[in-house]
Design a protein around this motif. Sequence first.
Motif, PDB file in Angstrom:
ATOM      1  N   TYR A  25       6.084  -6.099  -8.088  1.00 15.52           N
ATOM      2  CA  TYR A  25       4.993  -5.695  -7.212  1.00 15.52           C
ATOM      3  C   TYR A  25       5.119  -4.213  -6.891  1.00 15.52           C
ATOM      4  CZ  TYR A  25       4.269 -10.689  -6.288  1.00 15.52           C
ATOM      5  OH  TYR A  25       4.016 -12.026  -6.403  1.00 15.52           O
ATOM      6  N   TRP A 171      -5.522 -19.122  -2.932  1.00 19.87           N
ATOM      7  CA  TRP A 171      -5.595 -18.825  -1.501  1.00 19.87           C
ATOM      8  C   TRP A 171      -6.933 -19.312  -0.977  1.00 19.87           C
ATOM      9  CZ3 TRP A 171      -8.931 -14.728   0.425  1.00 19.87           C
ATOM     10  CH2 TRP A 171      -9.523 -13.934  -0.559  1.00 19.87           C
ATOM     11  N   PHE A 181      -4.991  -7.590   7.342  1.00 18.53           N
ATOM     12  CA  PHE A 181      -4.457  -7.319   6.005  1.00 18.53           C
ATOM     13  C   PHE A 181      -2.959  -7.660   5.959  1.00 18.53           C
ATOM     14  CE2 PHE A 181      -2.440  -4.309   3.070  1.00 18.53           C
ATOM     15  CZ  PHE A 181      -3.182  -4.491   1.908  1.00 18.53           C
ATOM     16  N   ILE A 184      -2.406 -11.503   6.095  1.00 18.04           N
ATOM     17  CA  ILE A 184      -2.814 -12.159   4.845  1.00 18.04           C
ATOM     18  C   ILE A 184      -1.722 -12.065   3.795  1.00 18.04           C
ATOM     19  CG2 ILE A 184      -4.335 -11.805   2.838  1.00 18.04           C
ATOM     20  CD1 ILE A 184      -6.647 -11.582   4.769  1.00 18.04           C
ATOM     21  N   HIS A 185      -1.016 -10.939   3.771  1.00 24.92           N
ATOM     22  CA  HIS A 185       0.022 -10.763   2.752  1.00 24.92           C
ATOM     23  C   HIS A 185       1.367 -11.349   3.176  1.00 24.92           C
ATOM     24  CE1 HIS A 185      -3.036  -7.980   1.185  1.00 24.92           C
ATOM     25  NE2 HIS A 185      -2.540  -8.323   0.018  1.00 24.92           N
ATOM     26  N   VAL A 188       3.463 -13.429   0.547  1.00 26.91           N
ATOM     27  CA  VAL A 188       3.870 -12.814  -0.727  1.00 26.91           C
ATOM     28  C   VAL A 188       5.342 -12.407  -0.648  1.00 26.91           C
ATOM     29  CG1 VAL A 188       3.375 -11.023  -2.440  1.00 26.91           C
ATOM     30  CG2 VAL A 188       1.515 -11.907  -0.994  1.00 26.91           C
ATOM     31  N   ALA A 200       0.279   0.146   1.112  1.00 29.52           N
ATOM     32  CA  ALA A 200      -1.095  -0.196   0.728  1.00 29.52           C
ATOM     33  C   ALA A 200      -2.012  -0.112   1.955  1.00 29.52           C
ATOM     34  CB  ALA A 200      -1.146  -1.594   0.119  1.00 29.52           C
ATOM     35  N   ARG A 215      -6.903  -1.473  -8.677  1.00 31.10           N
ATOM     36  CA  ARG A 215      -5.582  -1.942  -9.074  1.00 31.10           C
ATOM     37  C   ARG A 215      -5.767  -3.239  -9.850  1.00 31.10           C
ATOM     38  NH1 ARG A 215      -3.243  -6.016  -5.837  1.00 31.10           N
ATOM     39  NH2 ARG A 215      -1.181  -5.271  -6.368  1.00 31.10           N
ATOM     40  N   ASN A 217      -4.009  -7.228 -10.643  1.00 29.45           N
ATOM     41  CA  ASN A 217      -3.036  -8.260 -10.278  1.00 29.45           C
ATOM     42  C   ASN A 217      -3.158  -9.339 -11.360  1.00 29.45           C
ATOM     43  OD1 ASN A 217      -1.110  -9.603  -8.706  1.00 29.45           O
ATOM     44  ND2 ASN A 217      -2.701 -10.871  -7.768  1.00 29.45           N
ATOM     45  N   PHE A 275     -13.593  -4.739  -0.869  1.00 30.38           N
ATOM     46  CA  PHE A 275     -12.547  -5.130  -1.821  1.00 30.38           C
ATOM     47  C   PHE A 275     -13.212  -6.054  -2.830  1.00 30.38           C
ATOM     48  CE2 PHE A 275      -8.718  -8.021  -2.577  1.00 30.38           C
ATOM     49  CZ  PHE A 275      -8.013  -7.090  -3.330  1.00 30.38           C
ATOM     50  N   TYR A 311       6.148 -18.188  -6.515  1.00 32.82           N
ATOM     51  CA  TYR A 311       4.991 -17.841  -5.684  1.00 32.82           C
ATOM     52  C   TYR A 311       3.696 -17.890  -6.487  1.00 32.82           C
ATOM     53  CZ  TYR A 311       1.562 -15.115  -3.159  1.00 32.82           C
ATOM     54  OH  TYR A 311       0.395 -14.701  -2.573  1.00 32.82           O
ATOM     55  N   LYS A 312       3.767 -17.418  -7.728  1.00 31.25           N
ATOM     56  CA  LYS A 312       2.568 -17.424  -8.564  1.00 31.25           C
ATOM     57  C   LYS A 312       2.224 -18.822  -9.074  1.00 31.25           C
ATOM     58  CE  LYS A 312       2.817 -12.660 -10.302  1.00 31.25           C
ATOM     59  NZ  LYS A 312       1.457 -12.164  -9.979  1.00 31.25           N
TER      60      LYS A 312
HETATM   61  C1  HEM Z   1      -1.873 -11.247  -2.749  1.00 32.97           C
HETATM   62  C2  HEM Z   1      -0.849  -6.532  -3.004  1.00 32.97           C
HETATM   63  C3  HEM Z   1      -5.230  -5.463  -1.262  1.00 32.97           C
HETATM   64  C4  HEM Z   1      -5.853 -10.122  -0.226  1.00 32.97           C
HETATM   65  C5  HEM Z   1      -1.267 -10.055  -3.070  1.00 32.97           C
HETATM   66  C6  HEM Z   1      -0.064  -9.927  -3.837  1.00 32.97           C
HETATM   67  C7  HEM Z   1       0.238  -8.608  -3.898  1.00 32.97           C
HETATM   68  C8  HEM Z   1      -0.785  -7.891  -3.171  1.00 32.97           C
HETATM   69  C9  HEM Z   1       1.423  -7.961  -4.575  1.00 32.97           C
HETATM   70  C10 HEM Z   1       0.697 -11.066  -4.531  1.00 32.97           C
HETATM   71  C11 HEM Z   1      -0.061 -11.377  -5.812  1.00 32.97           C
HETATM   72  C12 HEM Z   1       0.568 -12.334  -6.813  1.00 32.97           C
HETATM   73  O1  HEM Z   1       1.786 -12.449  -6.949  1.00 32.97           O
HETATM   74  O2  HEM Z   1      -0.188 -12.961  -7.568  1.00 32.97           O
HETATM   75  C13 HEM Z   1      -1.960  -5.830  -2.578  1.00 32.97           C
HETATM   76  C14 HEM Z   1      -2.090  -4.384  -2.604  1.00 32.97           C
HETATM   77  C15 HEM Z   1      -3.333  -4.092  -2.128  1.00 32.97           C
HETATM   78  C16 HEM Z   1      -3.967  -5.352  -1.794  1.00 32.97           C
HETATM   79  C17 HEM Z   1      -1.005  -3.419  -3.090  1.00 32.97           C
HETATM   80  C18 HEM Z   1      -4.040  -2.782  -1.923  1.00 32.97           C
HETATM   81  C19 HEM Z   1      -3.659  -1.637  -2.443  1.00 32.97           C
HETATM   82  C20 HEM Z   1      -5.750  -6.622  -0.761  1.00 32.97           C
HETATM   83  C21 HEM Z   1      -6.951  -6.697   0.014  1.00 32.97           C
HETATM   84  C22 HEM Z   1      -7.135  -8.000   0.328  1.00 32.97           C
HETATM   85  C23 HEM Z   1      -6.038  -8.752  -0.281  1.00 32.97           C
HETATM   86  C24 HEM Z   1      -7.838  -5.511   0.439  1.00 32.97           C
HETATM   87  C25 HEM Z   1      -8.282  -8.511   1.134  1.00 32.97           C
HETATM   88  C26 HEM Z   1      -8.795  -9.700   1.029  1.00 32.97           C
HETATM   89  C27 HEM Z   1      -4.823 -10.815  -0.827  1.00 32.97           C
HETATM   90  C28 HEM Z   1      -4.694 -12.254  -0.771  1.00 32.97           C
HETATM   91  C29 HEM Z   1      -3.553 -12.591  -1.488  1.00 32.97           C
HETATM   92  C30 HEM Z   1      -2.996 -11.336  -1.978  1.00 32.97           C
HETATM   93  C31 HEM Z   1      -5.637 -13.214  -0.050  1.00 32.97           C
HETATM   94  C32 HEM Z   1      -2.973 -14.007  -1.657  1.00 32.97           C
HETATM   95  C33 HEM Z   1      -2.085 -14.260  -0.443  1.00 32.97           C
HETATM   96  C34 HEM Z   1      -1.655 -15.727  -0.314  1.00 32.97           C
HETATM   97  O3  HEM Z   1      -0.747 -16.154  -1.040  1.00 32.97           O
HETATM   98  O4  HEM Z   1      -2.217 -16.424   0.544  1.00 32.97           O
HETATM   99  N1  HEM Z   1      -1.701  -8.798  -2.682  1.00 32.97           N
HETATM  100  N2  HEM Z   1      -3.099  -6.376  -2.073  1.00 32.97           N
HETATM  101  N3  HEM Z   1      -5.216  -7.873  -0.921  1.00 32.97           N
HETATM  102  N4  HEM Z   1      -3.789 -10.294  -1.553  1.00 32.97           N
HETATM  103 FE1  HEM Z   1      -3.436  -8.339  -1.774  1.00 32.97          FE
END
Ligand code: HEM
Length: 338
Positions: A25, A171, A181, A184-185, A188, A200, A215, A217, A275, A311-312
């Motif tokens: 990550y 999710w 924000f 929500i994370h 992870v 972030a 970005r 994912n 987003f 986790y994935k």
């Molecule tokens: C999950 C990073 C922006 C919502 C994740 C994961 C990472 C991450 C590393 C885990 C993904 C995986 O292993 O598959 C980031 C970064 C962001 C960003 C670096 C911005 C630069 C956002 C934004 C939202 C968001 C703006 C708004 C909705 C989520 C959600 C998950 C997630 C809902 C799944 C969480 C769960 O397990 O319930 N993100 N994210 N992310 N991100 Fe972000």
Amino acid sequence: MTSSVTDPDLLSGFPFPFPEDTYRYSTNVEPARTVVATAAGGWGGAVVDIDSEYRHELATREAVLAADPTRHAVLGHMVQASWDAMFTLMRELADTYPQSMSLTEQHDGSWVWCNDLLGIRAHFVYGDESSLGCEPLRYIGSQVQEDIALLDQRAGSLYVDAGLITFAADWSFGFDVGMSFLEIHGPVPRVRADGVITRAHEFLMRLQPHEPYRRTNWTLTIGRRLDVSTELYPQWGPDRDTICTVDDDDFARLVHLRVEVQHLIRLPDSGAVMFLIRTYMLPLSALAQVESWRMRAAQVFAELPADMAEYKGIIKYRDRAAQWLRDHGSAAAADHSE
Ligand code: HEM
């Protein structure tokens, strides 16, 4: 388990997400609209992307929304942001697909929106929901393949206070709406300790209008099911066990590399952050046609630390995916090699 379909543009436009043999990550943001050349073609020239799955994905979204309206929510203070999002997306669509989309201002300040791909010609007044016929996020969400979340920025934090999310990867938008924000994370692994999410968050709070970023994912998914939300876990969760029992041909046809291209955009009028999540899926059988992808993906899947694979949700079959890719170099692959 649904089967795989691969039109040529789904391979040539696939946003292969691995620049290295290992994946961790990171706050992997870069300016939007920069074309990335890949071994099969390229991607990334536009913020909104329409491909051969357009009608199919829009129909899928309609079915998801009809079955579960909680996939769409706009909290009371986000009405202005929702209009802002719709208008920004219309402009992006018109700029990117001028042959089939246009947004034209009339003498009286009202607007005409045309989307020839769907036979739409609408006359509306900005801010007047009755002239549009439905809530603006819902309106534009039925014309783009992207899922959309809108974040309100207040008191030094971002809150996911609106969205239209029908293709969530493990999710629940209905559960997360209204959360910050950082909250929500929470689930992870690693990202809090590594500072990825804090960085972030800071980055997003400084985002400027007209300077979109993006970005990627990724995960693995079984079949071409777009809606793998928590709500439907009983429907798709068991596939993670069943996939271990199928033969090699079915395995490669069913297991897909699922990539999200995520755009981060400061909306100009409301100040909210939009987003966008655009989901692409490519079965291992197609991935293996591109030699450099085949080898790179095998390395990444095999090396991914167990906590991240857990986790994935791919821990039970990622080793087999890596092995299948290693075993299936083909003469045809040479056509695409870098
Ligand atoms: C999950 C990073 C922006 C919502 C994740 C994961 C990472 C991450 C590393 C885990 C993904 C995986 O292993 O598959 C980031 C970064 C962001 C960003 C670096 C911005 C630069 C956002 C934004 C939202 C968001 C703006 C708004 C909705 C989520 C959600 C998950 C997630 C809902 C799944 C969480 C769960 O397990 O319930 N993100 N994210 N992310 N991100 Fe972000």
